[in-house]
Scaffold this motif. Structure first.
Motif, PDB file in Angstrom:
ATOM      1  N   THR A  82       0.830  -1.196   0.000  1.00 17.36           N
ATOM      2  CA  THR A  82       0.000   0.000   0.000  1.00 17.36           C
ATOM      3  C   THR A  82       0.870   1.255   0.000  1.00 17.36           C
ATOM      4  N   ILE A 101     -10.153  -3.073   2.742  1.00 16.61           N
ATOM      5  CA  ILE A 101      -9.335  -4.282   2.823  1.00 16.61           C
ATOM      6  C   ILE A 101      -9.801  -5.096   4.023  1.00 16.61           C
ATOM      7  N   ARG A 107      -0.506  -5.248   5.764  1.00 19.71           N
ATOM      8  CA  ARG A 107      -0.032  -4.225   4.846  1.00 19.71           C
ATOM      9  C   ARG A 107       1.490  -4.308   4.689  1.00 19.71           C
TER      10      ARG A 107
END
Length: 277
Positions: A82, A101, A107
């Protein structure tokens, strides 16, 4: 009455374990796989014997939906790359995509490649966004490419891009007292054939700074490369990728672990099928 089912389940589990043990991923010492949504059908990664799947960011349009991410998460720990400056993923601005998400999907916070950012996005400050994103996602990995000091200040698992200096860099990091996790992203091709390596990785390594400076602007970097361009590209592939037969790649992954790398994440440079065989 339940015995036949139990026996059948046990046999199936043993067969699955045997298949995993024969997998080139397991034999090469690779822990995770990086997936590019524009290059492969993400659903095919469900049966990979990998503990971690990292879904690379290639722009808003190919970004996988929640259902796809949830399906992947049934078989492995899933993380999505991300870019903290990208609209939809900006913790200090538009975070609409980030909020969609699914829970349980991690992440990898990165500054973001210019190819996937608008001029406005690319002009945003990185450091405060890393800090804000880490507050929201405390278990996030931190991509270090081009922002090593900011990444280290943000703490968390340091996600290094394989280079000629990775082993020395990680050893120095450990010697300095860093006791957090280190992961390494490594383009990988399980072949020693020079033409296949150049076709799979020549363009990639030509974008790395030292290689770009060593090559002329019009140099061929795929299997058509000759002379110095071919020599430089092949040497760079050895530095910036894991290549060769399974045993050779295993030696490289073991060297990375000995230096202090905890997780090796391979990008399948010749396609996902090579990892699924």
């Amino acid at each position: 009455m339940n015995a036949p089912e139990s026996t059948s389940d046990s046999t199936a589990q043993r067969a699955a374990t045997d298949r995993a043990a024969r997998s080139p991923l397991v034999r090469a010492g690779i822990d995770g796989v990086a997936l590019k949504p524009t290059e492969c059908d993400l659903s095919l990664a469900v049966d990979l014997p990998a503990s971690t799947l990292v879904v690379d960011y290639e722009g808003r349009e190919p970004f996988p939906d929640a259902e796809t991410l949830q399906r992947l998460a049934t078989s492995a720990s899933v993380r999505v790359t991300t870019p903290v400056r990208a609209d939809g993923l900006d913790p200090l601005g538009d975070d609409s995509v980030d909020r969609e998400i699914p829970a349980g999907v991690g992440r990898v916070l990165v500054a973001g490649h210019g190819a996937y950012l608008s001029d406005t996005e690319a002009s945003k400050a990185i450091a405060p966004r890393f800090g804000a994103a880490r507050e929201r996602h405390s278990e996030a990995w931190i991509g270090t490419e081009s922002v090593e000091r900011i990444a280290l200040a943000a703490s968390g698992t340091q996600f290094e891009l394989l280079s000629r200096s990775t082993v020395a860099d990680v050893r120095a990091l450990r010697a300095a007292g860093f006791d957090g996790d280190v992961a390494c992203y490594a383009p990988t091709a399980l072949t020693a054939d020079e033409d296949e390596l150049l076709d799979a990785l020549g363009a990639y390594v030509s974008r790395r700074g030292p290689v770009r400076r060593a090559l002329s602007e019009d140099a061929e970097t795929d299997s058509a490369a000759t002379g110095r361009a071919r020599d430089v590209s092949l040497a760079a592939i050895q530095d910036y990728a894991l290549v060769g037969d399974v045993e050779t790649v295993r030696e490289r992954t073991e060297a990375l672990r000995e230096a202090g790398v905890d997780t090796v994440v391979a990008y399948p440079a010749r396609g996902l099928e090579e990892f699924r065989s």
